[in-house]
Design an enzyme around this catalytic site. Structure first.
Site, mmCIF file in Angstrom:
data_model
loop_
_atom_site.group_PDB
_atom_site.id
_atom_site.type_symbol
_atom_site.label_atom_id
_atom_site.label_comp_id
_atom_site.label_asym_id
_atom_site.label_seq_id
_atom_site.Cartn_x
_atom_site.Cartn_y
_atom_site.Cartn_z
ATOM 1 N N GLY A 142 -119.515 23.068 -35.630
ATOM 2 C CA GLY A 142 -118.182 23.428 -35.138
ATOM 3 C C GLY A 142 -117.147 22.612 -35.871
ATOM 4 O O GLY A 142 -116.603 23.032 -36.890
ATOM 5 N N ALA A 189 -120.126 21.441 -49.553
ATOM 6 C CA ALA A 189 -118.870 22.185 -49.392
ATOM 7 C C ALA A 189 -118.612 23.089 -50.596
ATOM 8 O O ALA A 189 -118.090 24.201 -50.458
ATOM 9 C CB ALA A 189 -117.713 21.213 -49.215
ATOM 10 N N GLN A 254 -101.811 27.413 -41.429
ATOM 11 C CA GLN A 254 -101.155 28.533 -40.725
ATOM 12 C C GLN A 254 -101.861 28.821 -39.402
ATOM 13 O O GLN A 254 -101.234 29.120 -38.396
ATOM 14 C CB GLN A 254 -101.125 29.786 -41.609
ATOM 15 C CG GLN A 254 -100.495 30.960 -40.883
ATOM 16 C CD GLN A 254 -99.860 31.981 -41.800
ATOM 17 O OE1 GLN A 254 -99.105 31.644 -42.699
ATOM 18 N NE2 GLN A 254 -100.168 33.250 -41.562
ATOM 19 N N GLU A 255 -103.211 28.714 -39.408
ATOM 20 C CA GLU A 255 -103.953 28.922 -38.162
ATOM 21 C C GLU A 255 -103.503 27.892 -37.125
ATOM 22 O O GLU A 255 -103.314 28.191 -35.954
ATOM 23 C CB GLU A 255 -105.458 28.795 -38.421
ATOM 24 C CG GLU A 255 -106.256 28.829 -37.135
ATOM 25 C CD GLU A 255 -107.755 29.000 -37.328
ATOM 26 O OE1 GLU A 255 -108.211 28.985 -38.482
ATOM 27 O OE2 GLU A 255 -108.458 29.150 -36.314
HETATM 28 C C1 LIG Z 1 -112.404 30.646 -26.890
HETATM 29 C C2 LIG Z 1 -112.808 30.157 -28.235
HETATM 30 C C3 LIG Z 1 -112.506 30.921 -29.363
HETATM 31 C C4 LIG Z 1 -112.934 30.513 -30.625
HETATM 32 N N1 LIG Z 1 -112.697 31.327 -31.712
HETATM 33 C C5 LIG Z 1 -113.281 31.025 -32.904
HETATM 34 C C6 LIG Z 1 -113.223 31.944 -33.994
HETATM 35 O O1 LIG Z 1 -112.597 33.016 -33.924
HETATM 36 N N2 LIG Z 1 -113.872 31.625 -35.139
HETATM 37 C C7 LIG Z 1 -114.576 30.467 -35.276
HETATM 38 O O2 LIG Z 1 -115.146 30.254 -36.320
HETATM 39 N N3 LIG Z 1 -114.645 29.562 -34.255
HETATM 40 C C8 LIG Z 1 -114.027 29.819 -33.066
HETATM 41 N N4 LIG Z 1 -114.102 28.938 -32.029
HETATM 42 C C9 LIG Z 1 -114.842 27.697 -32.209
HETATM 43 C C10 LIG Z 1 -113.979 26.442 -32.222
HETATM 44 O O3 LIG Z 1 -113.214 26.385 -33.384
HETATM 45 C C11 LIG Z 1 -114.922 25.255 -32.043
HETATM 46 O O4 LIG Z 1 -115.409 25.303 -30.711
HETATM 47 C C12 LIG Z 1 -114.241 23.930 -32.305
HETATM 48 O O5 LIG Z 1 -113.904 23.804 -33.673
HETATM 49 C C13 LIG Z 1 -115.106 22.732 -31.891
HETATM 50 O O6 LIG Z 1 -116.408 22.840 -32.369
HETATM 51 P P1 LIG Z 1 -117.644 22.627 -31.351
HETATM 52 O O7 LIG Z 1 -117.422 23.538 -30.197
HETATM 53 O O8 LIG Z 1 -118.895 22.768 -32.114
HETATM 54 O O9 LIG Z 1 -117.474 21.157 -30.819
HETATM 55 P P2 LIG Z 1 -118.108 19.794 -31.484
HETATM 56 O O10 LIG Z 1 -117.817 19.782 -32.935
HETATM 57 O O11 LIG Z 1 -119.520 19.731 -31.021
HETATM 58 O O12 LIG Z 1 -117.244 18.713 -30.745
HETATM 59 C C14 LIG Z 1 -117.553 18.168 -29.461
HETATM 60 C C15 LIG Z 1 -116.566 17.025 -29.171
HETATM 61 O O13 LIG Z 1 -116.738 16.003 -30.168
HETATM 62 C C16 LIG Z 1 -115.500 15.722 -30.766
HETATM 63 N N5 LIG Z 1 -115.693 15.356 -32.182
HETATM 64 C C17 LIG Z 1 -116.415 16.023 -33.116
HETATM 65 N N6 LIG Z 1 -116.324 15.396 -34.301
HETATM 66 C C18 LIG Z 1 -115.536 14.319 -34.098
HETATM 67 C C19 LIG Z 1 -115.072 13.259 -34.937
HETATM 68 N N7 LIG Z 1 -115.377 13.207 -36.243
HETATM 69 N N8 LIG Z 1 -114.279 12.298 -34.399
HETATM 70 C C20 LIG Z 1 -113.936 12.344 -33.100
HETATM 71 N N9 LIG Z 1 -114.353 13.305 -32.255
HETATM 72 C C21 LIG Z 1 -115.130 14.278 -32.759
HETATM 73 C C22 LIG Z 1 -114.690 17.001 -30.644
HETATM 74 O O14 LIG Z 1 -113.319 16.750 -30.744
HETATM 75 C C23 LIG Z 1 -115.113 17.464 -29.246
HETATM 76 O O15 LIG Z 1 -114.343 16.793 -28.291
HETATM 77 C C24 LIG Z 1 -113.643 29.298 -30.764
HETATM 78 C C25 LIG Z 1 -113.910 28.510 -29.648
HETATM 79 C C26 LIG Z 1 -113.518 28.923 -28.394
HETATM 80 C C27 LIG Z 1 -113.858 28.076 -27.212
#
Ligand SMILES: Cc1cc2nc3c(=O)[nH]c(=O)nc-3n(C[C@H](O)[C@H](O)[C@H](O)COP(=O)(O)OP(=O)(O)OC[C@H]3O[C@@H](n4cnc5c(N)ncnc54)[C@H](O)[C@@H]3O)c2cc1C
Length: 390
Positions: A142, A189, A254-255
């Site tokens: 994520g 990447a 932009q996102e």
């Molecule tokens: C309703 C909804 C719609 C979405 N739509 C899309 C979409 O259209 N396309 C798409 O691709 N994704 C989409 N997403 C996904 C969204 O972008 C991810 O959920 C988000 O980027 C976080 O990733 P994760 O859920 O894996 O959380 P994780 O990466 O597992 O994070 C868990 C926690 O750890 C924290 N964390 C992680 N890394 C660090 C760090 N280096 N330092 C400090 N804290 C950290 C995070 O901030 C969070 O609090 C959507 C999510 C939701 C809930």
């Protein structure tokens, strides 16, 4: 004329909202009020807006407003997209996912598509015949997008794609998905590529569940699965493989700004509805607004909304002029979505028990606002990016 909560509150009007952007706002506001709002409960129950509404939005000129006219768009800028997203937020139909389609998905095609790709896809995105999604997130990746595992292997003039995505906005309705893949996993990447999948045209594409969320119920959010899915190599975005990460980094500002648009619009709606409510509701023989605590709370919130609006307007002006840097865009995403959470929470409190009842709009705002701090890069990741600029 549409009632604009920002105007009701007397917040500063952006210079970029003059003339035709204002007219587009009024038109979008009317469309959302007349076509989407009356059916919104049904969309929330079905957990998606129907395809017909997308086509109607296309016919009304609300899809691809910032795409050039030669590709079926309206030839506007992000200011026009902002007007549409603000109208969505001000009417309170936040789950209608055309913002992502317009100002996230379509720009990838405009900026990285070949002439042939632009001519093929943008006009259909503008009518709503194609509904867009972008699939970055995976169950195991994520925040850390470098961990994407979805693999695209070249096989003649096709890519064979295997992997899965989750949390994909418009995931049930979308028939046009930009998929983040690894074309060369050894390169990290630099081995990442964006490949367009026209889901009606391929085998091996499967949609998973429409995920059960706490808010934004009218928006479909899904898992997607790719099992030996074959896609023409001509669907690669960019001249060569390995450009995906750079493309993502270029488009994410932009996102992020767009998440700020939804935030400021909801802040303004929450405040106007709450001010109306506290003027009506009585306790201890007077209106709630006559308590000093209510006035102080709302004074604080209105001040912060004003600061938010000024900052947001400046970000859009800079973005339209081509100068919004990724750090400032991260600030807009993080700060405005944090403020949204705070304002909506305080406004709910001023509604008392009625604020907790779903029949009051503030209750839905409370549920819908929460995800803004999570998607588009969590607010912690935004701070990480801002921190790197110190
Ligand atoms: C309703 C909804 C719609 C979405 N739509 C899309 C979409 O259209 N396309 C798409 O691709 N994704 C989409 N997403 C996904 C969204 O972008 C991810 O959920 C988000 O980027 C976080 O990733 P994760 O859920 O894996 O959380 P994780 O990466 O597992 O994070 C868990 C926690 O750890 C924290 N964390 C992680 N890394 C660090 C760090 N280096 N330092 C400090 N804290 C950290 C995070 O901030 C969070 O609090 C959507 C999510 C939701 C809930």
């Amino acid at each position: 004329m549409a009632t604009n909560p920002a105007e009701v509150l007397g917040l500063p009007k952006p210079a970029w909202a003059a003339d035709e952007v204002g007219m587009l706002y009024d038109m979008a506001h009317r469309f959302m009020s007349e076509e989407i709002a009356p059916r919104y409960d049904e969309f929330e129950k079905n957990e998606m807006v129907d395809r017909e509404s997308w086509l109607k939005a296309g016919a009304a000129g609300l899809l691809c407003a910032s795409m050039p006219e030669e590709y079926g768009g309206s030839g506007g800028t992000f200011a026009h997209e902002s007007a549409i997203i603000e109208a969505i937020g001000h009417v309170g139909v936040d789950g209608f996912g055309i913002g992502l389609h317009n100002s996230i998905v379509a720009p990838y095609i405009l900026h990285y598509g070949s002439e042939e790709q632009k001519k093929k896809w943008l006009p259909k995105l503008a009518t709503g015949e194609l509904i867009g999604a972008i699939a970055m997130t995976e169950p195991g990746a994520g925040s850390d997008l470098q961990g994407v595992k979805t693999r695209a292997e070249k096989d003649g003039n096709q890519y064979r794609i295997n992997g899965s995505k989750t949390f994909i906005t418009n995931g049930q309705l979308a028939n046009f998905v930009i998929v983040v893949t690894k074309t060369d996993p050894a390169k990290g990447a630099k081995g990442t590529s964006l490949i367009v999948v026209e889901t009606d045209e391929v085998d091996g594409f499967e949609r998973g569940r429409n995920l059960d969320k706490i808010g934004l119920k009218a928006n479909d959010t899904s898992e997607l699965f790719f099992n030996d899915m074959r896609v023409p190599t001509s669907n690669l975005l960019g001249h060569e493989e390995g450009q995906g990460f750079i493309q993502l980094m270029q488009q994410l500002p932009q996102e992020r700004l767009q998440i700020g648009t939804g935030a400021i619009a909801m802040i303004e709606r929450a405040l106007t509805l709450t001010i109306d409510y506290v003027k009506e509701r009585k306790a201890f023989g007077k209106a709630i607004i006559d308590f000093q605590n209510t006035q102080f709370k709302l004074a604080e919130l209105k001040t912060e909304a004003t600061i938010g609006r000024v900052f947001y307007n400046d970000c859009v002006a800079r973005h339209v002029a081509g100068g919004l840097d990724p750090v400032t865009a991260s600030m807009a995403k993080y700060w405005l979505s944090d403020l949204q959470g705070k304002v909506v929470d305080e406004c709910l409190q001023l509604h008392g028990g009625y604020g907790y009842m779903n029949e009051y709009p503030i209750a839905r705002m409370y549920r819908d606002a929460r995800v803004q701090r999570i998607y588009g890069g969590t607010n912690e990741i935004m701070k990480l990016l801002i921190g790197r600029s110190l």
